[in-house]
Design a protein around this motif. Sequence first.
Motif, PDB file in Angstrom:
ATOM      1  N   PHE A 121      -3.949  35.386  -2.785  1.00 13.60           N
ATOM      2  CA  PHE A 121      -4.412  34.131  -2.693  1.00 13.60           C
ATOM      3  C   PHE A 121      -3.249  33.136  -2.738  1.00 13.60           C
ATOM      4  N   THR A 122      -3.233  32.272  -1.638  1.00 18.52           N
ATOM      5  CA  THR A 122      -1.994  31.275  -1.417  1.00 18.52           C
ATOM      6  C   THR A 122      -2.503  29.763  -1.632  1.00 18.52           C
ATOM      7  N   TYR A 123      -1.796  28.968  -2.617  1.00 16.94           N
ATOM      8  CA  TYR A 123      -2.040  27.625  -2.918  1.00 16.94           C
ATOM      9  C   TYR A 123      -1.023  26.850  -2.767  1.00 16.94           C
ATOM     10  N   ALA A 124      -1.349  25.683  -1.997  1.00 18.73           N
ATOM     11  CA  ALA A 124      -0.117  24.608  -1.740  1.00 18.73           C
ATOM     12  C   ALA A 124      -0.532  23.653  -2.997  1.00 18.73           C
ATOM     13  N   LEU A 125       0.384  22.972  -3.422  1.00 18.62           N
ATOM     14  CA  LEU A 125       0.480  21.875  -4.517  1.00 18.62           C
ATOM     15  C   LEU A 125       1.270  20.891  -3.942  1.00 18.62           C
ATOM     16  N   VAL A 126       0.526  19.782  -3.577  1.00 18.37           N
ATOM     17  CA  VAL A 126       1.082  18.600  -2.890  1.00 18.37           C
ATOM     18  C   VAL A 126       1.335  17.368  -3.821  1.00 18.37           C
ATOM     19  N   PRO A 127       2.438  16.890  -4.074  1.00 14.51           N
ATOM     20  CA  PRO A 127       2.707  15.741  -4.884  1.00 14.51           C
ATOM     21  C   PRO A 127       1.879  14.349  -4.520  1.00 14.51           C
ATOM     22  N   ARG A 128       1.229  14.002  -5.373  1.00 17.91           N
ATOM     23  CA  ARG A 128       0.288  12.767  -5.150  1.00 17.91           C
ATOM     24  C   ARG A 128       1.105  11.657  -4.201  1.00 17.91           C
ATOM     25  N   ASP A 129       2.555  11.377  -4.620  1.00 13.86           N
ATOM     26  CA  ASP A 129       3.076  10.174  -3.842  1.00 13.86           C
ATOM     27  C   ASP A 129       3.465  10.563  -2.401  1.00 13.86           C
TER      28      ASP A 129
ATOM     29  N   VAL B 104       1.594  13.603   4.408  1.00 16.72           N
ATOM     30  CA  VAL B 104       1.613  15.234   4.685  1.00 16.72           C
ATOM     31  C   VAL B 104       0.456  15.780   5.658  1.00 16.72           C
ATOM     32  N   THR B 105       0.646  16.802   6.528  1.00 16.35           N
ATOM     33  CA  THR B 105      -0.141  17.292   6.971  1.00 16.35           C
ATOM     34  C   THR B 105      -0.071  18.909   6.791  1.00 16.35           C
ATOM     35  N   LEU B 106      -0.970  19.647   6.438  1.00 21.92           N
ATOM     36  CA  LEU B 106      -1.029  20.982   6.113  1.00 21.92           C
ATOM     37  C   LEU B 106      -2.026  21.935   6.877  1.00 21.92           C
ATOM     38  N   ASN B 107      -1.625  22.919   7.331  1.00 23.42           N
ATOM     39  CA  ASN B 107      -2.503  23.867   8.113  1.00 23.42           C
ATOM     40  C   ASN B 107      -3.667  24.458   6.968  1.00 23.42           C
ATOM     41  N   LYS B 108      -4.747  23.916   6.950  1.00 27.31           N
ATOM     42  CA  LYS B 108      -5.615  24.153   5.852  1.00 27.31           C
ATOM     43  C   LYS B 108      -5.908  25.840   5.794  1.00 27.31           C
ATOM     44  N   ASP B 109      -5.890  26.283   7.187  1.00 26.61           N
ATOM     45  CA  ASP B 109      -6.273  27.860   7.026  1.00 26.61           C
ATOM     46  C   ASP B 109      -5.217  28.644   6.471  1.00 26.61           C
ATOM     47  N   ALA B 110      -3.969  28.080   6.346  1.00 24.54           N
ATOM     48  CA  ALA B 110      -2.765  29.073   5.696  1.00 24.54           C
ATOM     49  C   ALA B 110      -2.970  29.157   4.151  1.00 24.54           C
ATOM     50  N   TYR B 111      -3.830  28.289   3.759  1.00 24.81           N
ATOM     51  CA  TYR B 111      -4.023  28.173   2.093  1.00 24.81           C
ATOM     52  C   TYR B 111      -5.592  28.414   1.875  1.00 24.81           C
ATOM     53  N   ASP B 112      -5.601  29.067   0.224  1.00 23.30           N
ATOM     54  CA  ASP B 112      -6.846  29.269  -0.078  1.00 23.30           C
ATOM     55  C   ASP B 112      -7.406  28.108  -0.892  1.00 23.30           C
ATOM     56  N   ALA B 113      -6.491  27.109  -1.211  1.00 17.86           N
ATOM     57  CA  ALA B 113      -6.781  25.772  -1.773  1.00 17.86           C
ATOM     58  C   ALA B 113      -5.542  24.805  -1.677  1.00 17.86           C
ATOM     59  N   ILE B 114      -5.868  23.666  -1.445  1.00 20.35           N
ATOM     60  CA  ILE B 114      -4.646  22.788  -1.491  1.00 20.35           C
ATOM     61  C   ILE B 114      -5.024  21.823  -2.773  1.00 20.35           C
TER      62      ILE B 114
END
Length: 386
Positions: free
Chosen positions: A74-82, A87-97
């Motif tokens: 499982f792969t998760y992306a953690l994006v700082p609120r600020d 930021v745009t991320l490929n949602k299909d590349a992660y199990d959760a953002i």
Amino acid sequence: MKVTKFCFLKKILFTCFISLLLSCKEENKLSIPPAKPLETNTIKYAKGFTVEKSNSGISTITITSPWPNAESAFTYALVPRDILATVTLNKDAYDAIVTIPVERLVVTSTTHIPALGVDEKLIAFPDTKYISSQRTRKRIESGDIKELGNNESLNTEMVIELHPDLVVGFSISSQNKAYETIQRSHIPVVYNGDWTEETPLGKAEWIKFFAPFFQKEKEAELIFSDIEKSYVEAKVLAKTADKKPNVISGALYKDVWYTPGGKSWAAQFLKDANANYLWEDTEETGSLSLSWEAVLEAGQHSDFWIGPAQFTSYQNLEEGSLHYKQFDAYKSKKVFTFAKTKGATGGLLYYELAPQRPDIVLKDLIHILHPELLPDYQPYFFKPLD
């Protein structure tokens, strides 16, 4: 004709302007490829996860062992609120953002949250009676932390109503409809797999998994470094003992004696405490299932009996089975249990805190097995039977 050419020229200029404008906007919108990390957190003992941090400040956590024999990671992306808006991320590349730092948290198993000093972020938990932290118990009693039932039948409606920033889940397989329901409500779920680790320091190092969700990486490094130092020093001390006592563990349940496998967390503690655990050469990472006759034959004359399941007194043992009376450790009153050390609401502190503080567990065992090495030490988890 001139008018037509003029209009055509205007269209071209307008199109170029719009393209340039969109281009400028896209330049302000970051697309983060996860494959080029700025730094990778040093994980020395844990085998179940990795943490990478990109030059944008986004962390990528990969869980390779959410449960035993898991077939996929499982792969998760953690994006700082600020920087979220840029930021745009490929949602299909992660199990959760997950947006960080997390402000509203639900966990389904005891974790390193109190150690990181972010227990005020916790808003719900299943089986709150198993939480023993005094600060957290006050928040439970005041209603700031909601009861979610139990992990097997999680109150998903309440979770969805609370709408936390994150749910840290616990599962024994990929089949978990409750988490699927929560995820469909756009609430990110990540798995805590610390319980699958086979070594004490491996479990403790999962504090580095939790830390990025709260931007507490430096604090986690310091906390774990202190625990590691304490554990390694105790392990070195244990090796100076003159004798290596024989040890049995476990107890009967419906005519089957369950004892830790040789590659298990519990067996590693005994090995590091410089004990001769009679089944340390077996390959199982969980429990062994033995007959009481086999245990008696191998361990009747063992010096110590560590961890006799739920038993807290010699009378309990005798009531459980008369077979126990045949062991030398029973006769010499050398049976020690963690079942006597409980929290305010009856939960066993060993299950809650031992994974976070393996150095304390090891010192307990050294004091029991080699009392001359830590003569003034007061055991925290393991106590003699009444």
